[in-house]
Design a protein around this motif. Structure first.
Motif, PDB file in Angstrom:
ATOM      1  N   GLU A   2       0.820  -1.201   0.000  1.00  0.00           N
ATOM      2  CA  GLU A   2       0.000   0.000   0.000  1.00  0.00           C
ATOM      3  C   GLU A   2       0.861   1.260   0.000  1.00  0.00           C
ATOM      4  OE1 GLU A   2      -4.196  -0.090   2.234  1.00  0.00           O
ATOM      5  OE2 GLU A   2      -2.494  -0.524   3.534  1.00  0.00           O
ATOM      6  N   GLU A   6      -2.893   5.517   0.267  1.00  0.00           N
ATOM      7  CA  GLU A   6      -3.878   4.464   0.535  1.00  0.00           C
ATOM      8  C   GLU A   6      -3.990   4.192   2.033  1.00  0.00           C
ATOM      9  OE1 GLU A   6      -3.510   1.860  -3.592  1.00  0.00           O
ATOM     10  OE2 GLU A   6      -2.050   1.534  -1.976  1.00  0.00           O
ATOM     11  N   LYS A   7      -2.875   4.178   2.724  1.00  0.00           N
ATOM     12  CA  LYS A   7      -2.897   3.943   4.175  1.00  0.00           C
ATOM     13  C   LYS A   7      -3.631   5.074   4.904  1.00  0.00           C
ATOM     14  CE  LYS A   7       1.397   1.275   4.370  1.00  0.00           C
ATOM     15  NZ  LYS A   7       2.787   1.268   4.829  1.00  0.00           N
ATOM     16  N   ASP A  10      -7.302   4.790   4.362  1.00  0.00           N
ATOM     17  CA  ASP A  10      -7.840   3.729   5.222  1.00  0.00           C
ATOM     18  C   ASP A  10      -8.059   4.226   6.651  1.00  0.00           C
ATOM     19  OD1 ASP A  10      -7.811   1.959   3.095  1.00  0.00           O
ATOM     20  OD2 ASP A  10      -5.990   0.897   3.754  1.00  0.00           O
TER      21      ASP A  10
END
Length: 124
Positions: A2, A6-7, A10
């Motif tokens: 990732e 993206e992290k 999230d």
């Protein structure tokens, strides 16, 4: 693997699962938007800039009064509460809650998410 983006996305998505959150964002101390989850009626870039300004003013006041580092800012309004928590030395984790939201639960979650953001961005 990732990406950092993206992290961070999230982290914000999981934070929204707490409920009673209208918007949340990760912004730089300079007011630049890093990542956000905002409804159409909230301009994420303006929200970011304003949150940075609030944090900067609080840090200046804290320095001037020699009260130590700013750990959290809550700004209660007619339509909800704006909460800001530092996420390391260069970022801010911020949320806009619904009116009557359970601020205690939200603060506990925000502290945890701010730590995650700091780890993703700065590897601490």
């Amino acid at each position: 693997m990732e990406t950092k983006k993206e992290k961070l996305d999230d982290v914000l998505s999981s934070f929204l699962q707490v409920g009673q959150i209208k918007a949340c964002a990760i912004v730089s101390k300079e007011g630049l938007l890093i990542s956000s989850r905002t409804p159409p009626d909230v301009d994420a870039r303006i929200f970011s800039a304003l949150c940075s300004t609030i944090m900067g003013a609080a840090e200046a006041a804290s320095t001037q009064m020699k009260t130590g580092a700013v750990g959290q800012i809550s700004l209660k309004t007619e339509k909800g509460t704006i909460v800001l928590i530092p996420a390391g030395s260069k970022a801010i984790f911020t949320a806009l809650t619904e009116t009557g939201a359970q601020i205690g639960l939200i603060l506990v979650e925000m502290e945890s998410k701010a730590q995650e953001v700091e780890e993703i961005l700065f590897g601490t």
